[in-house]
Design a protein around this motif. Structure first.
Motif, mmCIF file in Angstrom:
data_model
loop_
_atom_site.group_PDB
_atom_site.id
_atom_site.type_symbol
_atom_site.label_atom_id
_atom_site.label_comp_id
_atom_site.label_asym_id
_atom_site.label_seq_id
_atom_site.Cartn_x
_atom_site.Cartn_y
_atom_site.Cartn_z
ATOM 1 N N MET A 23 35.004 44.455 49.316
ATOM 2 C CA MET A 23 36.212 43.778 48.915
ATOM 3 C C MET A 23 36.796 42.923 50.042
ATOM 4 O O MET A 23 37.375 41.886 49.776
ATOM 5 C CB MET A 23 37.259 44.800 48.472
ATOM 6 C CG MET A 23 37.047 45.253 47.057
ATOM 7 S SD MET A 23 36.919 43.850 45.995
ATOM 8 C CE MET A 23 37.733 44.435 44.603
ATOM 9 N N THR A 24 36.645 43.373 51.269
ATOM 10 C CA THR A 24 37.170 42.606 52.390
ATOM 11 C C THR A 24 36.485 41.258 52.487
ATOM 12 O O THR A 24 37.128 40.251 52.772
ATOM 13 C CB THR A 24 36.979 43.389 53.703
ATOM 14 O OG1 THR A 24 37.593 44.664 53.568
ATOM 15 C CG2 THR A 24 37.580 42.649 54.864
ATOM 16 N N LEU A 25 35.196 41.236 52.210
ATOM 17 C CA LEU A 25 34.456 39.982 52.263
ATOM 18 C C LEU A 25 35.030 38.969 51.268
ATOM 19 O O LEU A 25 35.205 37.802 51.586
ATOM 20 C CB LEU A 25 32.979 40.238 51.974
ATOM 21 C CG LEU A 25 32.061 39.029 52.054
ATOM 22 C CD1 LEU A 25 32.016 38.511 53.488
ATOM 23 C CD2 LEU A 25 30.685 39.381 51.562
ATOM 24 N N ARG A 26 35.336 39.421 50.055
ATOM 25 C CA ARG A 26 35.904 38.514 49.051
ATOM 26 C C ARG A 26 37.305 38.063 49.449
ATOM 27 O O ARG A 26 37.761 37.021 49.002
ATOM 28 C CB ARG A 26 35.919 39.184 47.686
ATOM 29 C CG ARG A 26 34.540 39.250 47.070
ATOM 30 C CD ARG A 26 34.615 39.839 45.700
ATOM 31 N NE ARG A 26 35.370 39.002 44.798
ATOM 32 C CZ ARG A 26 34.861 38.348 43.773
ATOM 33 N NH1 ARG A 26 33.586 38.433 43.534
ATOM 34 N NH2 ARG A 26 35.625 37.629 42.991
ATOM 35 N N ALA A 27 37.996 38.829 50.267
ATOM 36 C CA ALA A 27 39.322 38.419 50.735
ATOM 37 C C ALA A 27 39.225 37.400 51.862
ATOM 38 O O ALA A 27 40.112 36.569 52.032
ATOM 39 C CB ALA A 27 40.107 39.644 51.209
ATOM 40 N N ILE A 28 38.143 37.433 52.623
ATOM 41 C CA ILE A 28 37.968 36.515 53.749
ATOM 42 C C ILE A 28 37.420 35.165 53.299
ATOM 43 O O ILE A 28 37.714 34.135 53.895
ATOM 44 C CB ILE A 28 37.015 37.150 54.793
ATOM 45 C CG1 ILE A 28 37.663 38.372 55.419
ATOM 46 C CG2 ILE A 28 36.619 36.154 55.856
ATOM 47 C CD1 ILE A 28 36.735 39.173 56.298
ATOM 48 N N LEU A 29 36.646 35.145 52.221
ATOM 49 C CA LEU A 29 35.906 33.955 51.842
ATOM 50 C C LEU A 29 36.549 33.005 50.818
ATOM 51 O O LEU A 29 35.864 32.120 50.341
ATOM 52 C CB LEU A 29 34.524 34.364 51.312
ATOM 53 C CG LEU A 29 33.579 34.931 52.347
ATOM 54 C CD1 LEU A 29 32.282 35.356 51.699
ATOM 55 C CD2 LEU A 29 33.309 33.927 53.453
ATOM 56 N N PRO A 30 37.839 33.112 50.462
ATOM 57 C CA PRO A 30 38.388 32.161 49.489
ATOM 58 C C PRO A 30 38.248 30.687 49.877
ATOM 59 O O PRO A 30 38.072 29.858 48.985
ATOM 60 C CB PRO A 30 39.857 32.550 49.376
ATOM 61 C CG PRO A 30 39.870 33.984 49.658
ATOM 62 C CD PRO A 30 38.814 34.166 50.727
ATOM 63 N N PRO A 31 38.307 30.315 51.148
ATOM 64 C CA PRO A 31 38.126 28.892 51.452
ATOM 65 C C PRO A 31 36.763 28.345 51.036
ATOM 66 O O PRO A 31 36.633 27.158 50.794
ATOM 67 C CB PRO A 31 38.303 28.819 52.975
ATOM 68 C CG PRO A 31 39.162 29.979 53.299
ATOM 69 C CD PRO A 31 38.750 31.061 52.338
ATOM 70 N N VAL A 32 35.738 29.193 50.944
ATOM 71 C CA VAL A 32 34.432 28.715 50.493
ATOM 72 C C VAL A 32 34.160 29.174 49.066
ATOM 73 O O VAL A 32 33.027 29.156 48.609
ATOM 74 C CB VAL A 32 33.296 29.170 51.439
ATOM 75 C CG1 VAL A 32 33.390 28.475 52.760
ATOM 76 C CG2 VAL A 32 33.279 30.679 51.595
ATOM 77 N N GLY A 33 35.204 29.554 48.364
ATOM 78 C CA GLY A 33 35.103 29.958 46.968
ATOM 79 C C GLY A 33 35.948 29.049 46.111
ATOM 80 O O GLY A 33 35.687 27.849 46.012
ATOM 81 N N HIS A 34 36.987 29.606 45.509
ATOM 82 C CA HIS A 34 37.833 28.863 44.578
ATOM 83 C C HIS A 34 38.433 27.599 45.186
ATOM 84 O O HIS A 34 38.487 26.552 44.535
ATOM 85 C CB HIS A 34 38.964 29.757 44.061
ATOM 86 C CG HIS A 34 38.483 30.868 43.200
ATOM 87 N ND1 HIS A 34 38.160 32.092 43.705
ATOM 88 C CD2 HIS A 34 38.255 30.929 41.865
ATOM 89 C CE1 HIS A 34 37.766 32.875 42.719
ATOM 90 N NE2 HIS A 34 37.798 32.201 41.594
ATOM 91 N N ILE A 35 38.858 27.668 46.416
ATOM 92 C CA ILE A 35 39.484 26.505 47.057
ATOM 93 C C ILE A 35 38.472 25.377 47.206
ATOM 94 O O ILE A 35 38.761 24.215 46.902
ATOM 95 C CB ILE A 35 40.081 26.904 48.421
ATOM 96 C CG1 ILE A 35 41.209 27.912 48.213
ATOM 97 C CG2 ILE A 35 40.579 25.681 49.177
ATOM 98 C CD1 ILE A 35 41.702 28.576 49.481
ATOM 99 N N MET A 36 37.263 25.709 47.636
ATOM 100 C CA MET A 36 36.245 24.685 47.822
ATOM 101 C C MET A 36 35.796 24.100 46.481
ATOM 102 O O MET A 36 35.597 22.896 46.358
ATOM 103 C CB MET A 36 35.043 25.248 48.564
ATOM 104 C CG MET A 36 33.986 24.192 48.837
ATOM 105 S SD MET A 36 32.623 24.789 49.839
ATOM 106 C CE MET A 36 32.065 26.184 48.926
ATOM 107 N N TRP A 37 35.668 24.950 45.457
ATOM 108 C CA TRP A 37 35.247 24.440 44.154
ATOM 109 C C TRP A 37 36.287 23.483 43.587
ATOM 110 O O TRP A 37 35.948 22.456 43.000
ATOM 111 C CB TRP A 37 34.995 25.580 43.184
ATOM 112 C CG TRP A 37 33.999 26.579 43.693
ATOM 113 C CD1 TRP A 37 32.902 26.313 44.479
ATOM 114 C CD2 TRP A 37 34.008 27.970 43.490
ATOM 115 N NE1 TRP A 37 32.241 27.478 44.759
ATOM 116 C CE2 TRP A 37 32.889 28.513 44.164
ATOM 117 C CE3 TRP A 37 34.839 28.840 42.795
ATOM 118 C CZ2 TRP A 37 32.590 29.870 44.147
ATOM 119 C CZ3 TRP A 37 34.535 30.176 42.778
ATOM 120 C CH2 TRP A 37 33.433 30.689 43.453
ATOM 121 N N THR A 38 37.557 23.802 43.782
ATOM 122 C CA THR A 38 38.618 22.909 43.334
ATOM 123 C C THR A 38 38.577 21.597 44.107
ATOM 124 O O THR A 38 38.768 20.517 43.534
ATOM 125 C CB THR A 38 39.990 23.589 43.509
ATOM 126 O OG1 THR A 38 39.979 24.835 42.801
ATOM 127 C CG2 THR A 38 41.111 22.724 43.000
#
Length: 111
Positions: A1-16
């Motif tokens: 879960m910590t990994l998913r908390a660290i990686l939002p800039p390369v997830g939803h934010i980047m896709w947007t």
């Protein structure tokens, strides 16, 4: 879960950001929005990245079961228990981190 908390800039934010860049690229040099196939393609690619990101835990758990020979009856409520099947849980965790990282790298390449 910590990994998913660290990686939002390369997830939803980047896709947007990728989708926004595609929208602005289509509108560049014109007075109004113009429909292009690239918008649909960008939306499909971003949807696939999002689906891969969200399903990574299931995919990696399934792969960990196959690689370690753990049976479905060994699972507890759909999860690999840490006690008796330590090897499968460890392999699943390693595969999950690698899968999320590869999805993030693929998103960066698309960007």
């Amino acid at each position: 879960m910590t990994l998913r908390a660290i990686l939002p800039p390369v997830g939803h934010i980047m896709w947007t950001a990728i989708f926004g860049a595609a929208l602005f690229a289509v509108a560049r040099g014109h007075n109004r929005y113009r429909f292009r196939f690239s918008i649909i393609l960008t939306c499909v690619v971003m949807s696939l990245l999002h689906a891969l990101w969200d399903s990574m835990s299931g995919i990696t758990s399934f792969l960990a079961l196959i690689l370690t020979g753990t049976t479905m009856s060994d699972l507890r409520f759909g999860f690999i228990p840490l006690g008796s099947q330590q090897e499968a849980a460890s392999v699943g965790s390693i595969l999950y981190v690698a899968g999320v990282a590869l999805t993030a790298v693929f998103g960066i390449v698309v960007l």
